[in-house]
Design a protein around this motif. Structure first.
Motif, PDB file in Angstrom:
ATOM      1  N   ALA A 137       0.866  -0.992   0.141  1.00 14.14           N
ATOM      2  CA  ALA A 137       0.195   0.150   0.020  1.00 14.14           C
ATOM      3  C   ALA A 137       0.823   1.076  -0.593  1.00 14.14           C
ATOM      4  O   ALA A 137       0.459   1.740  -0.732  1.00 14.14           O
ATOM      5  N   TYR A 138       2.072   1.448   0.580  1.00 11.38           N
ATOM      6  CA  TYR A 138       3.097   2.410   0.968  1.00 11.38           C
ATOM      7  C   TYR A 138       3.675   2.560  -0.537  1.00 11.38           C
ATOM      8  O   TYR A 138       3.935   3.632  -0.847  1.00 11.38           O
ATOM      9  N   SER A 139       4.010   1.349  -1.300  1.00 17.93           N
ATOM     10  CA  SER A 139       4.592   1.016  -2.316  1.00 17.93           C
ATOM     11  C   SER A 139       3.811   2.176  -3.211  1.00 17.93           C
ATOM     12  O   SER A 139       4.321   2.825  -4.316  1.00 17.93           O
ATOM     13  N   THR A 140       2.597   2.504  -3.826  1.00 15.69           N
ATOM     14  CA  THR A 140       1.236   2.176  -5.231  1.00 15.69           C
ATOM     15  C   THR A 140       1.098   3.665  -4.283  1.00 15.69           C
ATOM     16  O   THR A 140       1.028   3.903  -4.673  1.00 15.69           O
ATOM     17  N   GLY A 148       3.486  -1.100  -6.725  1.00 17.30           N
ATOM     18  CA  GLY A 148       2.938  -1.879  -5.531  1.00 17.30           C
ATOM     19  C   GLY A 148       2.181  -3.128  -5.548  1.00 17.30           C
ATOM     20  O   GLY A 148       2.161  -3.636  -4.710  1.00 17.30           O
ATOM     21  N   PHE A 149       1.605  -3.049  -6.497  1.00 17.94           N
ATOM     22  CA  PHE A 149       1.277  -4.527  -7.322  1.00 17.94           C
ATOM     23  C   PHE A 149       2.561  -5.219  -7.085  1.00 17.94           C
ATOM     24  O   PHE A 149       2.227  -6.008  -6.850  1.00 17.94           O
ATOM     25  N   ALA A 150       3.348  -4.947  -7.996  1.00 22.33           N
ATOM     26  CA  ALA A 150       4.627  -6.026  -7.837  1.00 22.33           C
ATOM     27  C   ALA A 150       5.752  -6.640  -6.352  1.00 22.33           C
ATOM     28  O   ALA A 150       5.472  -7.226  -5.925  1.00 22.33           O
ATOM     29  N   ILE A 443       9.534  -0.694   1.115  1.00 24.53           N
ATOM     30  CA  ILE A 443      10.168   0.358   2.358  1.00 24.53           C
ATOM     31  C   ILE A 443      10.466   1.758   2.128  1.00 24.53           C
ATOM     32  O   ILE A 443       9.974   2.620   3.006  1.00 24.53           O
ATOM     33  N   CYS A 444      12.309   1.822   2.657  1.00 24.51           N
ATOM     34  CA  CYS A 444      13.004   2.514   2.613  1.00 24.51           C
ATOM     35  C   CYS A 444      12.970   3.854   1.720  1.00 24.51           C
ATOM     36  O   CYS A 444      13.063   4.759   2.004  1.00 24.51           O
ATOM     37  N   LEU A 445      12.589   3.559   0.100  1.00 22.47           N
ATOM     38  CA  LEU A 445      12.430   3.961  -0.940  1.00 22.47           C
ATOM     39  C   LEU A 445      10.611   5.363  -0.385  1.00 22.47           C
ATOM     40  O   LEU A 445      10.279   5.987  -0.519  1.00 22.47           O
ATOM     41  N   ALA A 446       9.578   4.001  -0.209  1.00 22.40           N
ATOM     42  CA  ALA A 446       8.369   5.139   0.157  1.00 22.40           C
ATOM     43  C   ALA A 446       8.232   5.224   1.121  1.00 22.40           C
ATOM     44  O   ALA A 446       8.015   6.577   1.389  1.00 22.40           O
TER      45      ALA A 446
END
Length: 574
Positions: A137-140, A148-150, A443-446
């Motif tokens: 969800a955070y990536s999306t 986020g899908f991947a 997580i770090c990038l988000a």
């Protein structure tokens, strides 16, 4: 019963009760949660032909009716001992053999520092947005819906294939006592499958209670080993004799040079897999604002005490030339440096105790695999990134479709009785191998992108209930370390230690990378998803509105009450 018009207030642990009693009431608990029925009736899907609505996806995961019954003690134990498993107890033996004790210590310290930054970044995000399926969800929301899908499917696949692997590993631990296999492995596979599935059918509270017990056993075992290891190293064992740093001098501190160090680097990363589960559990915690920061801060002590200190002692007590370290099997207690250290000291009985601890660790990972995969699939389905059936949450707050799929794939454990066992499990392990690296890097990038969006949209860090101690710099360091692990793994996979380049060897170690690419690129092309710009980020949906002044006043009052005696006088610490 009157259906509620919207989702329960965050922190509510209410279940949807049945109007019937007895068996009929039990059957009703498996019906879809009325809150979810109402929300799905009025909400459009987040994905339509060639388009993704990021705001609708955020609304979907924020309104998930998952049960919020995890208590503070559950979260603390999941943070402290949740990811302690065969990577530490058994996998560290292979790492010691290939790199030597200095490589073992260096790599676990470096990966531990990376995980410290990553978990703090996750904690900051999860306290503000305690939504279902947090990582994807955070990536999306902050990076790219395609990514986020991947990442969601990468994480779901990781845990879906881990269950049969861990069930078989648990059956292997029994062979330590039943070397002639007088009882078929299929019997143990059945017993462990029923146990793990049953725990998860009790909902998040069942998972939490089981993890509390499992983690407690693992923590006590590691603390006990540390105390014993210090005694043995100082010559206090049955055979006596001071050991000190003898094995660092002969056979030496390093083995196989820089390539050996890189090989341990990768093993160390795998040993920490599951650390991020504390963030996933935030969406089902009674009070994440209070419980999660405390749990996140425990990670430092877990990394320091349970990994670094215990493996320092392992490197002092077991030489890397020890032949037993090379025995096959991810759950083979005979290859565990912890067991070898105890056996070398001439102590009988304790190796069997350590094998029992390894069995508990394996069951703990299997239990977490059902939890992790079912929650991630539910979040993906809510966002329109998986079949809608996986979004099904029953009246007890259980994502039943995900649990059923995970349980069904767990039956692959019966392959342990077939001739195709080795090939099947090699490729299942390959799918899960690098998954955690992608999760941690995302997580770090988000977190980096969230901080950028938070600043651009006029917010300050004072508005956050929990702020990552390493901050954005820590997230940059964590992201770079994850990239370095991928590079190191590529090198080791392409040119293995003591071997020649081989396609099967390469893909068995690096299969997760093409799988992630295969999920990301087609989704990106079909839905034409944009990279999320800082000014366009949704920083509202699912966000917990916090009155920080009131919360700080409440905490000060709690601390003051802790200093007051029953008669109202101050208790002055001596």
């Amino acid at each position: 019963m009157t259906e509620k018009e919207g989702p329960p207030a965050y922190g509510s642990n209410e279940e949807a009760p049945s109007e019937r009693g007895g068996f009929g009431g039990f059957v009703d608990t498996f019906r879809q949660h009325p809150v979810q029925v109402a929300s799905q009736r009025h909400r459009k899907t987040a994905t339509t032909a060639g388009h993704v609505d990021i705001e609708l996806a955020a609304v979907a995961v924020a309104e998930s009716p998952l049960s919020r019954k995890l208590k503070n003690r559950h979260l603390q134990m999941i943070a402290i001992g949740g990811s302690i498993g065969t990577g530490l107890f058994v996998g560290s033996g292979k790492a010691l053999s290939s790199g030597g004790p200095a490589s073992l210590l260096i790599c676990f310290v470096l990966i531990g520092a990376m995980l410290y930054s990553t978990v703090h970044a996750l904690g900051e995000l999860a306290v503000v947005f305690p939504v279902a399926g947090s990582f994807a969800a955070y990536s999306t929301r902050f990076l790219d819906p395609a990514w986020g899908f991947a990442m969601g499917w990468n994480y779901a696949l990781q845990w879906l294939v881990v269950l049969p692997l861990e069930i078989v590993a648990a059956a292997i631990t029994v062979d330590y006592w039943d070397k002639d296999q007088t009882i078929s492995p299929a019997v143990w596979v059945t017993i462990f499958w029923v146990l793990i599935v049953s725990i998860n059918l009790f909902g998040v509270k069942g998972y939490g209670e089981a993890e509390f017990v499992f983690s407690l056993v693992k923590v006590l075992a590691v603390i006990g080993f540390i105390i014993l290891g210090v005694i043995l190293n100082c010559g206090g064992g049955p055979q006596g004799g001071y050991i000190g740093g003898r094995y660092w001098r002969d056979p030496g501190a390093f083995n196989n040079g820089f390539k050996g160090l890189c090989g341990v680097f990768v093993t160390a990363a795998f040993a920490f897999a599951g650390t991020e589960l504390v963030g996933l559990a935030a969406a089902e915690t009674e009070n994440p604002r209070k419980s999660l920061p405390t749990a996140i801060k425990q990670v430092f002590w877990r990394i320091t005490l349970f990994y670094v200190v215990s493996l320092t002692l392992v490197g002092l007590l077991v030489p890397y030339t020890e032949s037993r370290l090379l025995q096959a099997g991810s759950a083979n207690a005979a290859a565990s440096p912890f067991v070898i250290a105890i056996a070398n000291a001439g102590i009988t009985g304790l190796p069997s105790v350590m094998n029992a601890v390894i069995m508990v660790a394996v069951l703990s990972v299997g239990n977490s695999s059902v939890y992790g995969s079912s929650r991630t699939l539910a979040a993906l389905a809510e966002q329109g990134q998986a079949p809608l059936i996986f979004a099904y949450v029953d009246r007890r707050g259980r994502p039943m479709a995900g649990i059923i799929l995970s349980a069904a794939l767990g039956l692959l454990g019966y392959l342990s009785t077939s001739k195709a066992e080795d090939d099947a499990f090699m490729w299942m392990l390959a799918i899960s191998g690098l998954s955690s690296i992608f999760t941690w890097g995302s997580i770090c990038l988000a977190h980096i992108r969230f901080r950028r969006g938070w600043k651009v949209q006029g917010h300050s860090l004072d508005e956050l209930a929990f702020v990552s101690q390493p901050g954005v710099i820590g997230s940059y360091i964590g992201f770079i370390f994850n990239v370095l692990v991928l590079i190191a793994q590529f090198w080791i996979a392409m040119w293995p230690i003591g071997g020649e380049p081989d396609a099967i060897t390469f893909f068995s170690s690096y299969l997760a990378v093409p799988i992630v690419i295969a999920f990301y690129i087609p989704y990106k092309i079909y839905y034409k998803t944009p990279f999320v710009r800082a000014k366009d980020m949704d920083l509202v949906t699912g966000r917990r509105e916090l009155n920080l002044d009131a919360l700080l006043a409440e905490e000060r009052a709690e601390r003051l009450l802790g200093l007051l005696g029953n008669d109202g006088s101050f208790l002055i610490p001596r």
